[in-house]
Design a protein around this motif. Structure first.
Motif, mmCIF file in Angstrom:
data_model
loop_
_atom_site.group_PDB
_atom_site.id
_atom_site.type_symbol
_atom_site.label_atom_id
_atom_site.label_comp_id
_atom_site.label_asym_id
_atom_site.label_seq_id
_atom_site.Cartn_x
_atom_site.Cartn_y
_atom_site.Cartn_z
ATOM 1 N N SER A 98 0.855 -1.191 0.000
ATOM 2 C CA SER A 98 0.000 0.000 0.000
ATOM 3 C C SER A 98 0.884 1.232 0.000
ATOM 4 O O SER A 98 2.094 1.135 0.239
ATOM 5 N N TRP A 100 2.426 4.831 1.320
ATOM 6 C CA TRP A 100 2.734 5.444 2.616
ATOM 7 C C TRP A 100 3.466 6.755 2.364
ATOM 8 O O TRP A 100 4.162 6.905 1.349
ATOM 9 N N HIS A 101 3.341 7.714 3.315
ATOM 10 C CA HIS A 101 3.810 9.067 3.047
ATOM 11 C C HIS A 101 4.845 9.597 4.045
ATOM 12 O O HIS A 101 5.250 10.753 3.936
ATOM 13 N N LYS A 102 5.269 8.784 5.003
ATOM 14 C CA LYS A 102 6.233 9.256 5.995
ATOM 15 C C LYS A 102 7.564 8.529 5.855
ATOM 16 O O LYS A 102 7.650 7.485 5.209
ATOM 17 N N LEU A 105 7.768 3.752 9.002
ATOM 18 C CA LEU A 105 6.458 3.147 9.186
ATOM 19 C C LEU A 105 6.003 3.308 10.634
ATOM 20 O O LEU A 105 6.802 3.222 11.558
ATOM 21 N N ALA A 109 0.366 2.737 9.577
ATOM 22 C CA ALA A 109 0.682 2.201 8.257
ATOM 23 C C ALA A 109 0.174 0.781 8.072
ATOM 24 O O ALA A 109 0.058 0.305 6.936
ATOM 25 N N GLN A 112 -3.563 1.553 6.705
ATOM 26 C CA GLN A 112 -3.882 2.678 5.829
ATOM 27 C C GLN A 112 -3.207 2.560 4.466
ATOM 28 O O GLN A 112 -2.098 2.030 4.349
ATOM 29 N N HIS A 113 -3.901 3.066 3.468
ATOM 30 C CA HIS A 113 -3.305 3.283 2.147
ATOM 31 C C HIS A 113 -3.338 4.771 1.857
ATOM 32 O O HIS A 113 -4.406 5.389 1.891
ATOM 33 N N THR A 117 1.829 8.510 -3.418
ATOM 34 C CA THR A 117 3.018 8.743 -2.603
ATOM 35 C C THR A 117 4.201 7.999 -3.209
ATOM 36 O O THR A 117 4.026 7.045 -3.973
ATOM 37 N N HIS A 121 4.556 0.482 1.115
ATOM 38 C CA HIS A 121 4.694 -0.341 2.315
ATOM 39 C C HIS A 121 4.320 -1.767 1.944
ATOM 40 O O HIS A 121 3.175 -2.051 1.591
ATOM 41 N N HIS A 123 3.230 -5.080 3.016
ATOM 42 C CA HIS A 123 2.613 -5.638 4.213
ATOM 43 C C HIS A 123 2.974 -7.101 4.423
ATOM 44 O O HIS A 123 3.244 -7.531 5.548
#
Length: 208
Positions: A98, A100-102, A105, A109, A112-113, A117, A121, A123
């Protein structure tokens, strides 16, 4: 003989070499599925995904990385960040990712999707119990990382894993970012990072 395969607008066609064999008239009449196919997963694959994941992880850690609802959620929101390996129409291994924006993790995370970005991530990577110890995990991961390189704007992939899996991901070209802040049932993880524009590792059987 070669067969051309392509499972996504981003997946470039590739060819699977199959040995030449004698086919009897009875076999010719039988409808056959592709011997081996890589494609993005869909919500229709969720049950097969969850059954493989549950068997692989619950027996070891007592926890599945994703619930069935979370599998359905990710395959509905970002199927392009998944990849399944099918043999004769049956799912044998898969990866679900998915957005992730940071930089690192966090617990958020896990469920969330975040669309559009530069970070994926990862999973879960899981292989059917009858197909383990054949190198399928490392082959699928190699395919997935190659696939990510074809997606505009993607720069890196992040994942968390237990200590015993760190060598597997290091061999795949990931680097350690240190202990993760994420914990599941008191289990601790290492966070790993793969730079998509970096060197892609040579495919090897890892026993995964």
């Amino acid at each position: 003989m070669t067969k051309q395969m392509s499972g996504s607008p981003f997946l470039k066609p590739f060819f699977l070499k199959t040995p030449v064999r004698v086919v009897t008239p009875r076999q010719q009449r039988r409808h056959t599925l592709p011997a081996s196919e890589f494609r993005n997963l869909t919500p229709q694959d969720a049950i097969s995904v969850f059954e493989i994941e549950r068997e692989a992880f619950v027996s070891v850690s007592g926890e599945s990385p994703l619930t069935l609802d979370e599998v359905l959620n990710f395959l509905g929101q970002c199927p392009e960040l998944s990849l399944g390996w099918f043999e004769e129409g049956q799912l044998v291994a898969f990866i679900i990712g998915s957005g992730w924006h940071k930089e690192r993790l966090s617990q958020e995370a896990m469920t969330q999707h975040v669309p559009d970005t530069p970070t994926v991530h990862i999973h879960v990577l899981s292989v059917h119990r009858h197909c383990r110890q054949q190198g399928k995990g490392s082959i699928l991961l190699w395919r997935y990382l190659q696939y990510l390189r074809c997606m505009p704007g993607l720069r890196r992939a992040l994942l968390i894993c237990e200590d015993f899996l760190v060598p597997f991901y290091l061999k795949a070209g990931f680097k350690e970012k240190g202990p993760s802040e994420i914990s599941v049932s008191n289990m601790q993880f290492q966070e790993m990072e793969y730079m998509v524009n970096g060197q892609v590792y040579a495919r090897r059987n890892s026993g995964c």
